[in-house]
Design an enzyme around this catalytic site. Structure first.
Site, PDB file in Angstrom:
ATOM      1  N   LYS A  14     -41.310 -55.208   5.376  1.00  0.00           N
ATOM      2  CA  LYS A  14     -40.007 -55.003   5.260  1.00  0.00           C
ATOM      3  C   LYS A  14     -39.760 -53.791   6.257  1.00  0.00           C
ATOM      4  O   LYS A  14     -38.552 -53.528   6.765  1.00  0.00           O
ATOM      5  CB  LYS A  14     -39.386 -54.437   4.006  1.00  0.00           C
ATOM      6  CG  LYS A  14     -39.686 -55.459   2.792  1.00  0.00           C
ATOM      7  CD  LYS A  14     -38.752 -56.374   2.944  1.00  0.00           C
ATOM      8  CE  LYS A  14     -39.064 -57.751   2.049  1.00  0.00           C
ATOM      9  NZ  LYS A  14     -38.205 -58.779   2.100  1.00  0.00           N
ATOM     10  N   LYS A  74     -35.956 -54.987  11.387  1.00  0.00           N
ATOM     11  CA  LYS A  74     -37.317 -55.478  11.544  1.00  0.00           C
ATOM     12  C   LYS A  74     -37.569 -55.862  12.857  1.00  0.00           C
ATOM     13  O   LYS A  74     -38.677 -55.864  13.502  1.00  0.00           O
ATOM     14  CB  LYS A  74     -37.522 -56.549  10.488  1.00  0.00           C
ATOM     15  CG  LYS A  74     -37.661 -56.150   9.052  1.00  0.00           C
ATOM     16  CD  LYS A  74     -37.878 -57.396   8.365  1.00  0.00           C
ATOM     17  CE  LYS A  74     -37.397 -57.055   6.736  1.00  0.00           C
ATOM     18  NZ  LYS A  74     -36.061 -57.572   6.368  1.00  0.00           N
ATOM     19  N   GLU A 164     -35.217 -65.958   7.664  1.00  0.00           N
ATOM     20  CA  GLU A 164     -34.269 -67.092   7.787  1.00  0.00           C
ATOM     21  C   GLU A 164     -32.807 -66.606   7.755  1.00  0.00           C
ATOM     22  O   GLU A 164     -31.953 -67.213   7.768  1.00  0.00           O
ATOM     23  CB  GLU A 164     -34.498 -68.106   6.600  1.00  0.00           C
ATOM     24  CG  GLU A 164     -35.363 -69.069   6.733  1.00  0.00           C
ATOM     25  CD  GLU A 164     -35.584 -70.007   5.672  1.00  0.00           C
ATOM     26  OE1 GLU A 164     -36.010 -71.425   6.049  1.00  0.00           O
ATOM     27  OE2 GLU A 164     -35.332 -69.602   4.625  1.00  0.00           O
TER      28      GLU A 164
HETATM   29  C1  LIG Z   1     -38.935 -69.323   5.308  1.00  0.00           C
HETATM   30  C2  LIG Z   1     -38.905 -67.936   4.716  1.00  0.00           C
HETATM   31  C3  LIG Z   1     -37.641 -67.180   4.957  1.00  0.00           C
HETATM   32  C4  LIG Z   1     -37.733 -65.918   4.546  1.00  0.00           C
HETATM   33  N1  LIG Z   1     -36.446 -64.936   4.903  1.00  0.00           N
HETATM   34  C5  LIG Z   1     -36.810 -63.640   4.741  1.00  0.00           C
HETATM   35  C6  LIG Z   1     -35.647 -62.633   5.318  1.00  0.00           C
HETATM   36  O1  LIG Z   1     -34.476 -63.394   5.915  1.00  0.00           O
HETATM   37  N2  LIG Z   1     -35.867 -61.459   5.008  1.00  0.00           N
HETATM   38  C7  LIG Z   1     -36.793 -60.895   4.439  1.00  0.00           C
HETATM   39  O2  LIG Z   1     -36.751 -59.716   4.293  1.00  0.00           O
HETATM   40  N3  LIG Z   1     -37.773 -61.564   3.952  1.00  0.00           N
HETATM   41  C8  LIG Z   1     -37.784 -63.059   4.285  1.00  0.00           C
HETATM   42  N4  LIG Z   1     -38.830 -63.907   3.531  1.00  0.00           N
HETATM   43  C9  LIG Z   1     -40.003 -63.521   3.037  1.00  0.00           C
HETATM   44  C10 LIG Z   1     -40.015 -63.639   1.270  1.00  0.00           C
HETATM   45  O3  LIG Z   1     -38.940 -63.186   0.417  1.00  0.00           O
HETATM   46  C11 LIG Z   1     -41.425 -63.502   0.842  1.00  0.00           C
HETATM   47  O4  LIG Z   1     -42.345 -64.255   1.679  1.00  0.00           O
HETATM   48  C12 LIG Z   1     -41.444 -63.880  -0.650  1.00  0.00           C
HETATM   49  O5  LIG Z   1     -40.794 -62.946  -1.477  1.00  0.00           O
HETATM   50  C13 LIG Z   1     -42.997 -63.825  -1.016  1.00  0.00           C
HETATM   51  O6  LIG Z   1     -43.445 -62.482  -0.791  1.00  0.00           O
HETATM   52  P1  LIG Z   1     -44.781 -62.289   0.035  1.00  0.00           P
HETATM   53  O7  LIG Z   1     -44.523 -63.007   1.451  1.00  0.00           O
HETATM   54  O8  LIG Z   1     -44.561 -60.673   0.237  1.00  0.00           O
HETATM   55  O9  LIG Z   1     -45.975 -62.588  -0.529  1.00  0.00           O
HETATM   56  C14 LIG Z   1     -38.777 -65.353   3.811  1.00  0.00           C
HETATM   57  C15 LIG Z   1     -39.562 -65.987   3.553  1.00  0.00           C
HETATM   58  C16 LIG Z   1     -39.954 -67.360   4.162  1.00  0.00           C
HETATM   59  C17 LIG Z   1     -41.148 -68.227   3.624  1.00  0.00           C
END
Ligand SMILES: Cc1cc2nc3c(=O)[nH]c(=O)nc-3n(C[C@H](O)[C@H](O)[C@H](O)COP(=O)(O)O)c2cc1C
Length: 216
Positions: A14, A74, A164
């Site tokens: 983050k 970010k 995304e």
């Molecule tokens: C396709 C995809 C889109 C995501 N979009 C965002 C986003 O726009 N901003 C963000 O802070 N996290 C984003 N995430 C992070 C997810 O919230 C995070 O991967 C999920 O909560 C699982 O946590 P971890 O990756 O820390 O294990 C995204 C994850 C994926 C896979």
């Protein structure tokens, strides 16, 4: 690092330490992970746009300025940011480029095998053209590349965030993607976690194996 350790160490970062930069030789490994990602009939229906300086990151960041401010930070604090784009069309000229590359890479022991590969690939593409699902099919393949990139980053001890949350139309416009038959699907920021990123210390949360996995 064991696979289990990589899987639990990586997380959606983050907050990045903007003073740290990924060495170019390490970043090159990440690009190679994208390039070597598998896709259905090896159609590789993707393109990756790298931003490794302030100007490039600001261009990508524009798509997060209005509604996705936390993602903007970010992108700007990352060492490198990559836009993962899917192809919206797979014309014959593109399929020929793939075929020529395979030929150059020595994939065809006989002319018959070259023709067969082209026939099978074109058949799949024609089906998706008929169903109007070329874009959706490309995007499915693209998310395989996303997985390869995230796991490779974890392996190389690079922090990453899949994003995304951005204005797709705005980014497509900024990067002139529509006229290249491309659409931006997901952004990945890469770099090193900031010491005060609270997300780094939170435990992982996933549904249990009983909920997620069953046996036939
Ligand atoms: C396709 C995809 C889109 C995501 N979009 C965002 C986003 O726009 N901003 C963000 O802070 N996290 C984003 N995430 C992070 C997810 O919230 C995070 O991967 C999920 O909560 C699982 O946590 P971890 O990756 O820390 O294990 C995204 C994850 C994926 C896979």
């Amino acid at each position: 690092m064991t696979l289990r350790k990589i899987l639990s160490h990586r997380y959606a970062t983050k907050s990045y330490d903007r003073t740290k930069r990924i060495p170019e030789c390490v970043f090159a490994e990440l690009l190679e992970a994208l390039r070597l990602s598998p896709s259905s009939v090896n159609c590789q229906p993707w393109h990756f746009i790298v931003a490794d300086d302030e100007k490039g990151k600001a261009r990508i960041g524009k798509s997060t300025e209005a509604a996705f401010r936390s993602n903007h930070t970010k992108i700007m604090d990352s060492s490198h940011t990559i836009v993962l784009c899917a192809r919206t069309a797979l014309p014959e000229t593109f399929l020929e480029t793939v075929l020529e590359q395979e030929q150059e890479d020595g994939r065809f022991p006989t002319e018959e095998s070259r023709l067969m590969t082209h026939k099978v690939r074109s058949g799949f593409v024609k089906l998706h053209q008929q169903y109007g699902s070329v874009s959706a099919w490309s995007q499915k393949q693209l998310y395989i590349a996303l997985g390869f990139l995230l796991l490779s980053a974890g392996f190389l001890k690079i922090d990453a965030t899949p994003i995304e949350g951005f204005d797709e139309d705005l980014l497509n416009e900024e990067l002139g993607l529509k006229e290249k038959n491309l659409t931006a699907c997901v952004i990945v920021t890469l770099g090193y976690r900031d010491a005060c990123d609270v997300n780094a210390t939170l435990p992982k949360s996933r549904l249990s194996e009983e909920v997620l996995i069953s046996r036939a």
